[in-house]
Design a protein around this motif. Structure first.
Motif, PDB file in Angstrom:
ATOM      1  N   GLU A 262      81.266  52.523  23.328  1.00 27.10           N
ATOM      2  CA  GLU A 262      80.118  53.538  23.913  1.00 27.10           C
ATOM      3  C   GLU A 262      79.522  52.916  24.695  1.00 27.10           C
ATOM      4  O   GLU A 262      78.719  52.790  25.524  1.00 27.10           O
ATOM      5  N   LEU A 263      78.778  51.390  24.628  1.00 28.58           N
ATOM      6  CA  LEU A 263      78.248  50.398  25.308  1.00 28.58           C
ATOM      7  C   LEU A 263      78.813  49.559  26.534  1.00 28.58           C
ATOM      8  O   LEU A 263      78.728  49.719  26.943  1.00 28.58           O
ATOM      9  N   TYR A 264      80.454  49.546  25.906  1.00 33.51           N
ATOM     10  CA  TYR A 264      80.933  48.958  27.011  1.00 33.51           C
ATOM     11  C   TYR A 264      80.931  50.408  27.627  1.00 33.51           C
ATOM     12  O   TYR A 264      81.387  50.311  29.102  1.00 33.51           O
ATOM     13  N   ARG A 265      81.001  51.468  27.387  1.00 35.39           N
ATOM     14  CA  ARG A 265      81.549  52.847  28.891  1.00 35.39           C
ATOM     15  C   ARG A 265      80.488  52.309  29.881  1.00 35.39           C
ATOM     16  O   ARG A 265      80.367  53.222  30.704  1.00 35.39           O
ATOM     17  N   VAL A 266      79.172  52.083  28.751  1.00 29.57           N
ATOM     18  CA  VAL A 266      78.099  52.427  30.108  1.00 29.57           C
ATOM     19  C   VAL A 266      77.505  50.941  30.619  1.00 29.57           C
ATOM     20  O   VAL A 266      77.647  50.742  31.513  1.00 29.57           O
ATOM     21  N   MET A 267      78.130  49.846  29.933  1.00 27.01           N
ATOM     22  CA  MET A 267      78.048  48.224  31.118  1.00 27.01           C
ATOM     23  C   MET A 267      78.651  48.554  32.554  1.00 27.01           C
ATOM     24  O   MET A 267      79.618  48.629  32.624  1.00 27.01           O
ATOM     25  N   PRO A 268      77.823  47.333  33.086  1.00 23.55           N
ATOM     26  CA  PRO A 268      78.546  48.081  34.305  1.00 23.55           C
ATOM     27  C   PRO A 268      79.678  46.537  34.223  1.00 23.55           C
ATOM     28  O   PRO A 268      79.298  45.494  33.419  1.00 23.55           O
TER      29      PRO A 268
ATOM     30  N   LYS B 101      87.025  46.653  25.463  1.00 19.68           N
ATOM     31  CA  LYS B 101      86.682  45.335  26.700  1.00 19.68           C
ATOM     32  C   LYS B 101      87.342  45.330  27.827  1.00 19.68           C
ATOM     33  O   LYS B 101      86.606  44.755  28.468  1.00 19.68           O
ATOM     34  N   ALA B 102      88.599  45.356  27.527  1.00 20.39           N
ATOM     35  CA  ALA B 102      89.325  45.765  29.521  1.00 20.39           C
ATOM     36  C   ALA B 102      89.438  46.913  29.730  1.00 20.39           C
ATOM     37  O   ALA B 102      90.041  46.675  31.088  1.00 20.39           O
ATOM     38  N   GLY B 103      88.595  47.785  29.153  1.00 16.65           N
ATOM     39  CA  GLY B 103      87.729  48.527  30.699  1.00 16.65           C
ATOM     40  C   GLY B 103      89.814  49.747  30.290  1.00 16.65           C
ATOM     41  O   GLY B 103      89.153  50.429  30.781  1.00 16.65           O
ATOM     42  N   ASP B 104      90.253  49.936  28.924  1.00 17.26           N
ATOM     43  CA  ASP B 104      90.794  50.987  29.211  1.00 17.26           C
ATOM     44  C   ASP B 104      90.815  51.871  27.375  1.00 17.26           C
ATOM     45  O   ASP B 104      91.301  51.662  27.119  1.00 17.26           O
ATOM     46  N   PHE B 105      89.836  52.670  27.966  1.00 14.25           N
ATOM     47  CA  PHE B 105      89.277  53.854  27.492  1.00 14.25           C
ATOM     48  C   PHE B 105      90.273  54.663  26.806  1.00 14.25           C
ATOM     49  O   PHE B 105      89.625  54.882  25.354  1.00 14.25           O
TER      50      PHE B 105
END
Length: 92
Positions: A84-90, A18-22
């Protein structure tokens, strides 16, 4: 114990995604998956003993542990999908 650890690590993975830290999300989901493996080892040991005719007493603790394992498995699977949803969400 491992079932609860898996769920906690999966929650941390979702928060990281969620924070963008994949990188952290991937590391925490890997830890969650490993905890599930460890929990399965304990479960398999007990099932093997029972299959070999050993008496394996069932207690409320055993039922509780099984509940945590199954919840952990479901939660880790769902966490992987959320990540995976967070990875592809703009980014907004």
């Amino acid at each position: 114990m491992y079932g609860g650890e898996a769920k906690s690590s999966a929650v941390e993975a979702i928060q990281a995604a969620k924070a963008g830290d994949f990188d952290k999300a991937d590391e925490r989901i890997k830890a969650a998956s490993q905890a599930i493996v460890e929990a399965h080892h304990g479960q398999t040991d007990l099932l093997t003993k029972a299959a070999n005719g050993e008496e394996v007493p069932v207690s409320i603790y055993m039922v509780h542990a099984q509940d945590h394992l199954m919840t952990g498995i479901a939660f880790v699977d769902l966490a992987k999908e959320i990540i995976e949803l967070y990875r592809v969400m703009p980014k907004q």
